[in-house]
Design a protein around this motif. Structure first.
Motif, PDB file in Angstrom:
ATOM      1  N   LEU A  53       7.534   7.536 107.282  1.00 48.53           N
ATOM      2  CA  LEU A  53       8.124   7.155 108.514  1.00 48.53           C
ATOM      3  C   LEU A  53       9.594   7.284 108.229  1.00 48.53           C
ATOM      4  CD1 LEU A  53       8.407   3.345 107.549  1.00 48.53           C
ATOM      5  CD2 LEU A  53       7.800   4.587 109.882  1.00 48.53           C
ATOM      6  N   GLY A  54      10.142   8.475 107.421  1.00 55.00           N
ATOM      7  CA  GLY A  54      11.248   9.082 107.135  1.00 55.00           C
ATOM      8  C   GLY A  54      11.276  10.089 108.352  1.00 55.00           C
ATOM      9  N   CYS A  99      11.899   3.426 100.181  1.00 55.78           N
ATOM     10  CA  CYS A  99      12.746   3.942 101.254  1.00 55.78           C
ATOM     11  C   CYS A  99      13.575   4.775 101.093  1.00 55.78           C
ATOM     12  CB  CYS A  99      13.296   2.824 102.350  1.00 55.78           C
ATOM     13  SG  CYS A  99      12.400   1.415 102.940  1.00 55.78           S
ATOM     14  N   LEU A 100      14.851   4.824  99.136  1.00 62.40           N
ATOM     15  CA  LEU A 100      14.744   5.533  99.269  1.00 62.40           C
ATOM     16  C   LEU A 100      14.793   7.495  98.574  1.00 62.40           C
ATOM     17  CD1 LEU A 100      17.537   2.817  97.660  1.00 62.40           C
ATOM     18  CD2 LEU A 100      18.245   4.190  99.008  1.00 62.40           C
ATOM     19  N   MET A 101      14.033   6.440  97.334  1.00 62.26           N
ATOM     20  CA  MET A 101      13.210   7.626  96.489  1.00 62.26           C
ATOM     21  C   MET A 101      12.197   8.883  97.561  1.00 62.26           C
ATOM     22  SD  MET A 101      12.035   5.828  92.829  1.00 62.26           S
ATOM     23  CE  MET A 101      11.353   7.997  92.842  1.00 62.26           C
ATOM     24  N   PRO A 102      11.285   8.756  98.785  1.00 62.69           N
ATOM     25  CA  PRO A 102      11.382  10.126  99.454  1.00 62.69           C
ATOM     26  C   PRO A 102      12.304  10.615  99.897  1.00 62.69           C
ATOM     27  CG  PRO A 102      10.042   7.792 100.307  1.00 62.69           C
ATOM     28  CD  PRO A 102      10.687   7.384  98.629  1.00 62.69           C
ATOM     29  N   SER A 103      12.944   9.571 100.438  1.00 63.29           N
ATOM     30  CA  SER A 103      14.482   9.899 101.463  1.00 63.29           C
ATOM     31  C   SER A 103      15.079  10.568 100.770  1.00 63.29           C
ATOM     32  CB  SER A 103      15.377   8.902 102.204  1.00 63.29           C
ATOM     33  OG  SER A 103      14.573   7.873 102.893  1.00 63.29           O
ATOM     34  N   ARG A 175      14.555  14.503 111.754  1.00 56.67           N
ATOM     35  CA  ARG A 175      13.461  13.724 111.885  1.00 56.67           C
ATOM     36  C   ARG A 175      12.603  15.488 112.314  1.00 56.67           C
ATOM     37  NH1 ARG A 175      16.989  12.042 115.868  1.00 56.67           N
ATOM     38  NH2 ARG A 175      17.164  10.247 114.805  1.00 56.67           N
ATOM     39  N   SER A 176      11.557  14.791 112.437  1.00 52.55           N
ATOM     40  CA  SER A 176      10.229  16.250 112.251  1.00 52.55           C
ATOM     41  C   SER A 176      10.070  15.977 114.289  1.00 52.55           C
ATOM     42  CB  SER A 176       8.796  15.851 111.801  1.00 52.55           C
ATOM     43  OG  SER A 176       8.106  16.246 112.284  1.00 52.55           O
ATOM     44  N   GLU A 177       9.170  17.576 114.431  1.00 51.82           N
ATOM     45  CA  GLU A 177       9.173  17.433 115.737  1.00 51.82           C
ATOM     46  C   GLU A 177       7.912  16.755 116.400  1.00 51.82           C
ATOM     47  OE1 GLU A 177       9.487  21.638 116.799  1.00 51.82           O
ATOM     48  OE2 GLU A 177      11.331  21.062 117.541  1.00 51.82           O
TER      49      GLU A 177
END
Length: 496
Positions: A53-54, A99-103, A175-177
């Motif tokens: 999602l991130g 939500c926090l750790m991988p971000s 954010r990814s293309e």
């Protein structure tokens, strides 16, 4: 680093609070286990989903959403009036943590394109994570000495408010293309695959062989196969299987899994040894368990410096060999060993382990394209969660088998609880007169220490296997330089 510290602390912060919670809310034994375990289960199960999602929605956006959820859940947990409410709040804390750790790790990947700068940032990231897990019980014990049990949750609020206020000004968005649509079915499959495997492994570690946990593991593995097959057919998969096939990334995930297995699997023995063999109070044991962090503080920067001059594979293998030496040192631990010898061995293995994990994190992030750093970080952390569960199961089973065999040989006919665990033996001895209670405690402590010695040997073997993997898979692996980074979607510059 701020959210990472709080998320890692919450893994262990309830260790001292459970007696107070039990007295106030009166949970059943099953509810008490869920109060302890729900956070970690939800966190592990949602890491891949939230990392993906991130990448698609924006890493800063997911970080801020996680901070908001974490803050709300902390208040709900602090003022919970029933076991069910507290379990639900702990689950919500797991959602925020996922939500926090991988971000945090993915933002490091997009912020620092220079490998030397990124290495320093990842070094700090890994050190903060390891310190947070160790620091949780100390914070919990200090708060409970002056406040009620809900204070262990409210300590999160100032940090999360600070993050919500400052992050929009200090952190750029990325954010990814190649976003593509978010695949809900893949998210559900990842959750359904990971949770029963981790839960089943932990149940086997606690209770030995039982059909239900084995069936859960088998079902989780089967769903994992379905998940992988689905990823191979999607145009925009949640997990990049091609990335896993790269030795620099797949090898780093494997090394991290083995390192986490040894660290988590042996930590259970270390804390029990301090309390039930050496007779320390829980708070004293928590304070002494922080001592090995001194080795980490010295070794990790040294490893990062060496990695700038030498092949990372050799430095990682060296760290794992140092960890193996620390575990082998601890195989000679006895019931009358001096505290300093146990702490020295623990500092040695902690220094080597965290050094290797730091380099593995940095190498894996560098191997991942910047546009998929969120999902790459999530898979890396999911591997660590799985490794921790495996360590508890394998090393815990070794220790439990040796303890049970030794104590029943020394004192046949013991009650079931005393023959199963050291804690059960201590509890049984309290209800016996001094004459039979003393020999029971002595035999139980000897048996536990023997089991701990063999578990330490098992951890040393895992570290040797990790060193072999590092040399076989990671020699010559390199990270992308700034000029090799693909151009992603324009990012929002920090306001400051």
């Amino acid at each position: 680093m701020l959210p990472l510290l709080l998320v890692s602390m919450d893994v262990s912060i309830l260790y001292f609070a459970i007696p107070s919670i039990s007295e106030d809310l009166e949970p059943g034994s099953t509810q008490q286990l869920w109060i302890l375990d729900t956070y970690g289960f939800v966190l592990a199960g949602l890491l891949i989903t939230m990392g993906s999602l991130g990448d698609r929605l924006g890493r800063r956006k997911v970080l801020l959403a996680g901070a908001a959820v974490f803050g709300v859940a902390s208040v709900a947990a602090a003022y919970a009036h029933s076991p069910g409410t507290l379990i639900a709040a702990r689950a919500l804390l797991g959602v925020g943590g996922a939500c926090l750790m991988p971000s945090t790790l993915a933002l490091i990947r997009s912020l620092f394109t220079d490998p030397a700068q990124r290495a320093k940032a990842v070094t700090l990231w890994t050190t903060v994570m390891a310190t947070g897990i160790s620091f949780g019980p100390v914070v919990s014990g200090a708060l409970l000495a002056h406040f009620w049990w809900g204070s262990v949750f409210l300590v999160n609020l100032p940090a999360m408010v600070l993050l919500l206020v400052l992050a929009p000004f200090l952190l750029p968005e990325f954010r990814s293309e190649r976003r593509g649509p978010f695949d809900v079915l893949s998210a559900l499959l990842s959750l359904a695959a990971l949770l029963p495997v981790i839960q089943g492994i932990k149940e086997l570690a606690k209770n030995g062989y039982e059909p239900l946990p084995v069936l859960g593991i088998a079902a989780g593995l089967a769903l994992g196969v379905v998940f992988v097959r689905r990823q191979s057919r999607l145009e925009h998969p949640m997990v990049d299987l091609e990335l896993l096939r790269r030795p620099a990334y797949g090898g780093s995930v494997l090394v991290n899994l083995l390192a986490m297995a040894a660290m988590v699997g042996f930590a259970v023995f270390f804390t029990q040894y301090l309390q039930s063999v050496l007779g320390q109070s829980p708070f004293e044991a928590a304070l002494w368990s922080m001592a090995p962090s001194a080795g980490v503080v010295v070794a990790v920067p040294l490893g990062a410096t060496l990695a700038l001059r030498l092949d990372r594979a050799y430095v990682m293998a060296g760290g794992l060999l140092v960890a193996a030496a620390g575990f082998l040192w601890l195989t000679r631990t006895g019931t009358d060993s001096a505290l300093w010898t146990v702490l020295a061995g623990s500092a040695l293995y902690a220094a080597g382990l965290v050094n290797a994990m730091t380099l593995a994190n940095e190498l894996a992030l560098g191997a991942a394209p910047v546009e998929s750093a969120g999902s790459a970080a999530a898979v890396l952390q999911s591997g660590e969660e799985l490794g921790g569960a495996l360590g508890m199961a394998v090393l815990g089973s070794i220790g439990a088998a040796v303890y049970s065999a030794d104590v029943t040989k020394a004192l046949p006919g013991l009650p079931h609880a005393a023959a199963e665990t050291l804690g059960g033996a201590v509890s049984t001895a309290r209800h016996l007169p001094a004459a039979p209670g003393g020999p029971l405690l002595s035999a139980a402590r000897e048996a536990f220490t023997h089991g701990m010695d063999l578990a330490a040997f098992g951890a040393a073997v895992a570290m040797l296997a990790g060193a072999v993997c590092a040399l076989a898979l990671l020699r010559g692996a390199r990270v992308r330089t700034a000029v090799e980074e693909p151009v992603g979607e324009p990012v929002e510059a920090p306001a400051g």
